[in-house]
Design a protein around this motif. Structure first.
Motif, PDB file in Angstrom:
ATOM      1  N   PHE A  67       0.858  -1.173   0.000  1.00 30.62           N
ATOM      2  CA  PHE A  67       0.000   0.000   0.000  1.00 30.62           C
ATOM      3  C   PHE A  67       0.893   1.221   0.000  1.00 30.62           C
ATOM      4  O   PHE A  67       1.794   1.327   0.836  1.00 30.62           O
ATOM      5  N   SER A  68       0.664   2.117  -0.950  1.00 27.98           N
ATOM      6  CA  SER A  68       1.420   3.370  -0.953  1.00 27.98           C
ATOM      7  C   SER A  68       0.463   4.518  -1.214  1.00 27.98           C
ATOM      8  O   SER A  68      -0.545   4.362  -1.926  1.00 27.98           O
ATOM      9  N   ILE A  69       0.775   5.655  -0.625  1.00 23.54           N
ATOM     10  CA  ILE A  69      -0.107   6.816  -0.756  1.00 23.54           C
ATOM     11  C   ILE A  69       0.727   8.093  -0.724  1.00 23.54           C
ATOM     12  O   ILE A  69       1.736   8.170  -0.015  1.00 23.54           O
ATOM     13  N   THR A  70       0.291   9.055  -1.504  1.00 18.11           N
ATOM     14  CA  THR A  70       0.864  10.398  -1.495  1.00 18.11           C
ATOM     15  C   THR A  70      -0.268  11.351  -1.136  1.00 18.11           C
ATOM     16  O   THR A  70      -1.351  11.287  -1.729  1.00 18.11           O
ATOM     17  N   TYR A  71      -0.009  12.211  -0.164  1.00 20.80           N
ATOM     18  CA  TYR A  71      -1.018  13.157   0.307  1.00 20.80           C
ATOM     19  C   TYR A  71      -0.784  14.500  -0.377  1.00 20.80           C
ATOM     20  O   TYR A  71       0.346  14.959  -0.489  1.00 20.80           O
ATOM     21  N   VAL A  95      -4.148  -8.354  -7.950  1.00 20.33           N
ATOM     22  CA  VAL A  95      -4.623  -7.159  -8.632  1.00 20.33           C
ATOM     23  C   VAL A  95      -3.886  -5.955  -8.059  1.00 20.33           C
ATOM     24  O   VAL A  95      -3.465  -5.963  -6.898  1.00 20.33           O
ATOM     25  N   VAL A  96      -3.726  -4.929  -8.898  1.00 21.90           N
ATOM     26  CA  VAL A  96      -3.124  -3.669  -8.465  1.00 21.90           C
ATOM     27  C   VAL A  96      -4.159  -2.570  -8.690  1.00 21.90           C
ATOM     28  O   VAL A  96      -4.512  -2.269  -9.834  1.00 21.90           O
ATOM     29  N   TYR A  97      -4.651  -2.026  -7.589  1.00 20.98           N
ATOM     30  CA  TYR A  97      -5.588  -0.907  -7.653  1.00 20.98           C
ATOM     31  C   TYR A  97      -4.805   0.399  -7.682  1.00 20.98           C
ATOM     32  O   TYR A  97      -3.848   0.570  -6.928  1.00 20.98           O
ATOM     33  N   GLY A  98      -5.233   1.327  -8.497  1.00 20.81           N
ATOM     34  CA  GLY A  98      -4.847   2.723  -8.380  1.00 20.81           C
ATOM     35  C   GLY A  98      -6.030   3.432  -7.760  1.00 20.81           C
ATOM     36  O   GLY A  98      -7.177   3.009  -7.934  1.00 20.81           O
ATOM     37  N   PHE A  99      -5.781   4.508  -7.018  1.00 15.08           N
ATOM     38  CA  PHE A  99      -6.897   5.218  -6.396  1.00 15.08           C
ATOM     39  C   PHE A  99      -6.553   6.677  -6.142  1.00 15.08           C
ATOM     40  O   PHE A  99      -5.380   7.059  -6.085  1.00 15.08           O
ATOM     41  N   ARG A 100      -7.611   7.466  -6.023  1.00 11.35           N
ATOM     42  CA  ARG A 100      -7.507   8.864  -5.620  1.00 11.35           C
ATOM     43  C   ARG A 100      -8.632   9.168  -4.634  1.00 11.35           C
ATOM     44  O   ARG A 100      -9.769   8.753  -4.865  1.00 11.35           O
ATOM     45  N   VAL A 101      -8.316   9.854  -3.574  1.00 10.23           N
ATOM     46  CA  VAL A 101      -9.328  10.348  -2.643  1.00 10.23           C
ATOM     47  C   VAL A 101      -9.654  11.763  -3.097  1.00 10.23           C
ATOM     48  O   VAL A 101      -8.764  12.611  -3.198  1.00 10.23           O
ATOM     49  N   LEU A 102     -10.946  11.979  -3.396  1.00  9.98           N
ATOM     50  CA  LEU A 102     -11.386  13.236  -3.993  1.00  9.98           C
ATOM     51  C   LEU A 102     -12.339  13.990  -3.082  1.00  9.98           C
ATOM     52  O   LEU A 102     -12.978  13.402  -2.208  1.00  9.98           O
ATOM     53  N   SER A 103     -12.486  15.271  -3.360  1.00  7.75           N
ATOM     54  CA  SER A 103     -13.547  16.049  -2.716  1.00  7.75           C
ATOM     55  C   SER A 103     -14.890  15.529  -3.221  1.00  7.75           C
ATOM     56  O   SER A 103     -14.955  14.838  -4.252  1.00  7.75           O
ATOM     57  N   GLU A 112      -3.493  10.209  -3.416  1.00  3.60           N
ATOM     58  CA  GLU A 112      -3.532   9.189  -4.462  1.00  3.60           C
ATOM     59  C   GLU A 112      -2.524   8.105  -4.128  1.00  3.60           C
ATOM     60  O   GLU A 112      -1.584   8.332  -3.366  1.00  3.60           O
ATOM     61  N   GLY A 113      -2.755   6.917  -4.704  1.00  2.00           N
ATOM     62  CA  GLY A 113      -1.834   5.836  -4.402  1.00  2.00           C
ATOM     63  C   GLY A 113      -2.181   4.557  -5.122  1.00  2.00           C
ATOM     64  O   GLY A 113      -2.909   4.561  -6.113  1.00  2.00           O
ATOM     65  N   ARG A 114      -1.640   3.478  -4.583  1.00  2.00           N
ATOM     66  CA  ARG A 114      -1.884   2.153  -5.154  1.00  2.00           C
ATOM     67  C   ARG A 114      -1.942   1.121  -4.041  1.00  2.00           C
ATOM     68  O   ARG A 114      -1.366   1.319  -2.960  1.00  2.00           O
ATOM     69  N   ARG A 115      -2.633   0.041  -4.343  1.00  2.00           N
ATOM     70  CA  ARG A 115      -2.768  -1.052  -3.379  1.00  2.00           C
ATOM     71  C   ARG A 115      -2.692  -2.358  -4.158  1.00  2.00           C
ATOM     72  O   ARG A 115      -3.422  -2.559  -5.126  1.00  2.00           O
TER      73      ARG A 115
END
Length: 146
Positions: A67-71, A95-103, A112-115
């Motif tokens: 799990f990695s994330i950039t704030y 599986v490799v998820y990409g993600f973004r936490v949005l308003s 944003e990051g990956r899991r």
């Protein structure tokens, strides 16, 4: 930072008072939970709830390998936010998820990051291939090159 919709899905999530830290912003560790809430909601709505009593439970026995994330921009209020997620890669057992936490309005990228997740055989706890029905469901989230 603003966002452009890519492939995948955007799932609304709630920010609760107890997600905030002493500075009044969402605690860094809570972003993992926001992604978990989004993924759980998405998969439950599509007939893949995480329930050990259901026959398909063995199909969705995954563990997080990485799990990695950039704030980018802190979230400083309770209420609705959104998580945009997609699959960057689908292997035989992972599986490799990409993600973004949005308003809530999807205009601000808070993080944003990956899991990376690996499917395990529940009896042996060793990597095990995903079933075809699960793979078919996952394909809907595969990233498309724009």
């Amino acid at each position: 930072m603003t966002t452009t919709l890519r492939s995948g899905h955007i799932q609304p999530v709630q920010i609760h008072f107890d997600d905030l830290d002493a500075m009044g912003v969402v605690h860094n560790a809570r972003y993992v939970l926001l992604l978990e809430r989004a993924l759980s909601g998405y998969w439950a709505e599509r007939g893949w709830p995480f329930d050990p009593a259901l026959p398909h439970f063995a199909d969705i026995f995954f563990v997080v390998r990485e799990f990695s994330i950039t704030y980018h921009v802190p979230i400083s209020t309770v209420g609705e936010a959104a998580v945009h997620f997609w699959l960057d890669h689908m292997g035989t057992t992972s599986v490799v998820y990409g993600f973004r936490v949005l308003s809530a309005d999807h205009t601000v990228v808070h993080a944003e990051g990956r899991r990376v997740q690996v499917r395990l055989d529940p009896a042996t706890l060793r990597p095990s291939p995903m079933s075809e029905p699960l793979r078919d469901s996952l394909r809907q989230l595969l990233a498309v090159t724009l």
